[in-house]
Design an enzyme around this catalytic site. Structure first.
Site, PDB file in Angstrom:
ATOM      1  CB  SER A 219      -0.883  -0.023   1.251  1.00 54.82           C
ATOM      2  OG  SER A 219      -1.680   1.123   1.314  1.00 54.82           O
ATOM      3  CG  HIS A 323      -4.518  -1.349  -1.638  1.00 54.48           C
ATOM      4  ND1 HIS A 323      -5.392  -1.022  -0.631  1.00 54.48           N
ATOM      5  CD2 HIS A 323      -5.204  -2.221  -2.423  1.00 54.48           C
ATOM      6  CE1 HIS A 323      -6.536  -1.672  -0.797  1.00 54.48           C
ATOM      7  NE2 HIS A 323      -6.447  -2.408  -1.881  1.00 54.48           N
TER       8      HIS A 323
END
Lengths: 351, 351
Positions: A219, A323
């Site tokens: 992420s 992400h």
């Protein structure tokens, strides 16, 4: 944002959509408050390869580090090498500098051929003599075990670099539970974990075997195109909370199902730090990640400051977020450590 | 807490459990951090009746209010009257005092018989001459469209008062998504809403027809058994945030799918306020309620202060919490208003 149309599509690619799926919001009936996008891959792609090749040194100036990194670069450039790769660095809780080359393939056969020639030597038992650690954390999820999300559609990161482009604006985002709804396999399976991590020691080589339906998330945030004002605001208001959450997951994550977390800075061609960072964390399962994201004070804090940042800059914001989440089957994971200390990566998952 | 065993069971009663259900956490594999319980009903109960009989006055001292309340008490005491009922008061955004008798039945035939004789007159068109408003908001969900949760198992509230007792400690709680997992019907259905609210005017009687899979929650707190210290802490730290969230839902809820919210105080036998309060709100669907609960700043704030309160008092806390959530089919709802102002209850759902 750079969306070209206001029509929404599913984050799940058309050929992976199943009849009778039931995302939390009825398809076609939900309007998310801001746009997001997912990476697309060719319909012929059945699995992707995500290979984390790491080198671990106690002293960042150890010449063995530079040598390993040069060697890695050369290997990645060989025949059947990755479709896309990047490199990132962090210092772990024990003070070891770790650099990881993250390489992506969408052609499993190409990876297999490359790996025999160029990949396997990275964790050769003989390397224990190098005096530095080397590891490979390999995930090869079928495409229905992968989901991605991007705040903008004109720049790739991570696995998207090996894809064919971006989707249009997607439906399944900006609500709790949307991560699960983006995972194609969740259309028909609850993705429960099954089994316990264990470690197999073979001389100097430690291999960790996780279990069914573990979960990994990368992420990230890219500040490259932010202006002075936005960057300062991010560093003052957002980054400290993000760091605190990343440190929590690294140091105390085990209590909530997080095996390991690395908060990394992407390096440029000359191995210098960029304005791109990401966290990469391994979890017992998707639910553990969901539970942390939805209710742990450290992530509630990150979410709050990030939302405040985005709403205060509005359309002026040049912060890019993305992400990629993978829920690999037990057979789609492999973790090999040579010469690494005992608290490295998935070695920490085994109690 | 008063749990007698450490074995967990499903919030869903055994006879309503379905093969192949997939709650977010695998059954048997999840240990919630604190105990909770669900109300149980006889296996012969196929539906419950929740009837909100309201009276609305501009002036709280209007003698018509006391007269209506006495009349209501008498009606509830008649043959086939409710298995359980309570009464609560609030002042709405327009300054009208509203008292609602909430009556519960588990025997639909008894309710039907009672209603013909004693219930229907409550919203008789002729009552418009009373100069005060009367309404009935009626929900008759099948038992698979109802879920409840209680922080303690030795005192009932709401629909539990018409039940046979409490479950043991349940599995499906303390994580986001657990409300949905507790709803028996969610084992096989995504519970999407379908349709648009509309209003039917027939002389002085306004009837609102909502739509498939609307959602109502009654969520309460009981301070009766708290000590001086805990009560002061609750009133200083928790209640202001709760009130702010309740006011937000009442005044701006429409933008996020909340048709109406009432933040009410339970009255005692003599119609005097008690230390028991609850919010009762109507939503477009379960997802809208979930989204507010998981991510709207007003609920994130409530959740945060409540969790701080509970963890600071720990096992000493005598604060009791509960809620009941219903996702009725379109045919299981009825809203009738006579002599009420235009911003009453579900009249606000129709734009």
């Amino acid at each position: 944002m750079s969306a070209e149309t206001s029509t929404l599509e599913s984050s799940i690619a058309p050929h992976l959509l199943r009849e009778g799926r039931s995302p939390k919001h009825k398809p076609g009936a939900y309007q998310p408050p801001y746009p997001s996008f997912s990476a697309r891959f060719g319909e012929d792609v059945t699995a992707v390869v995500m290979a984390y090749f790491g080198v671990q040194v106690r002293d960042a100036d150890d010449p063995a580090l530079a040598a390993s990194l040069a060697d890695m670069r050369q290997r990645f450039a060989a025949t059947d090498g990755p479709a896309y790769w990047d490199r990132a660095r962090y210092v772990d809780a024990d003070g070891y500098t770790t650099v990881i080359g993250i390489a992506y393939w969408v052609d499993k056969a190409a990876f297999d051929a490359w790996y025999s020639a160029e990949g396997a030597p990275w964790t050769d038992p003989a390397r224990v003599a190098d005096g530095v650690g080397h590891f490979l954390e390999l995930v090869t999820p079928s495409v229905d075990r992968l989901e991605t999300i991007f705040s903008a559609n004109d720049k790739v990161e991570g696995v998207a670099g090996a894809g064919t482009g971006m989707s249009g604006m997607i439906e399944e985002h900006a609500y709790w539970g949307s991560m699960r709804d983006r995972l194609p396999l969740s259309q028909g399976a609850p993705l429960y974990p099954e089994g316990t991590p264990r470690i197999v020691e073979d001389g100097p080589v430690c291999t960790v075997v996780l279990h069914e339906n573990a979960c990994v998330i990368r992420s990230g945030q890219d500040l490259t195109e932010t202006g002075e004002t936005e960057r300062s605001a991010y560093l003052a208001e957002v980054e400290p909370s993000l760091r605190e959450g990343m440190d929590f997951l690294r140091d105390q994550g085990n209590g909530i199902g997080c095996y390991d977390n690395r908060y990394m800075t992407v390096l440029d061609e000359n191995d210098q730090p960029t304005l791109r960072t990401f966290g990469v964390s391994w979890w017992r399962d998707l639910s553990a990640l969901e539970d942390w994201a939805a209710s742990h004070p450290t992530h509630v804090q990150i979410f709050g400051v990030a939302m405040r940042h985005l709403s205060s800059f509005g359309p002026e914001s040049r912060l890019r977020l993305y992400h990629e989440v993978t829920v690999p089957a037990a057979t789609e994971q492999r973790f090999v450590y040579v010469g690494c200390h005992a608290r490295t990566g998935m070695l920490r998952a085994v109690s």
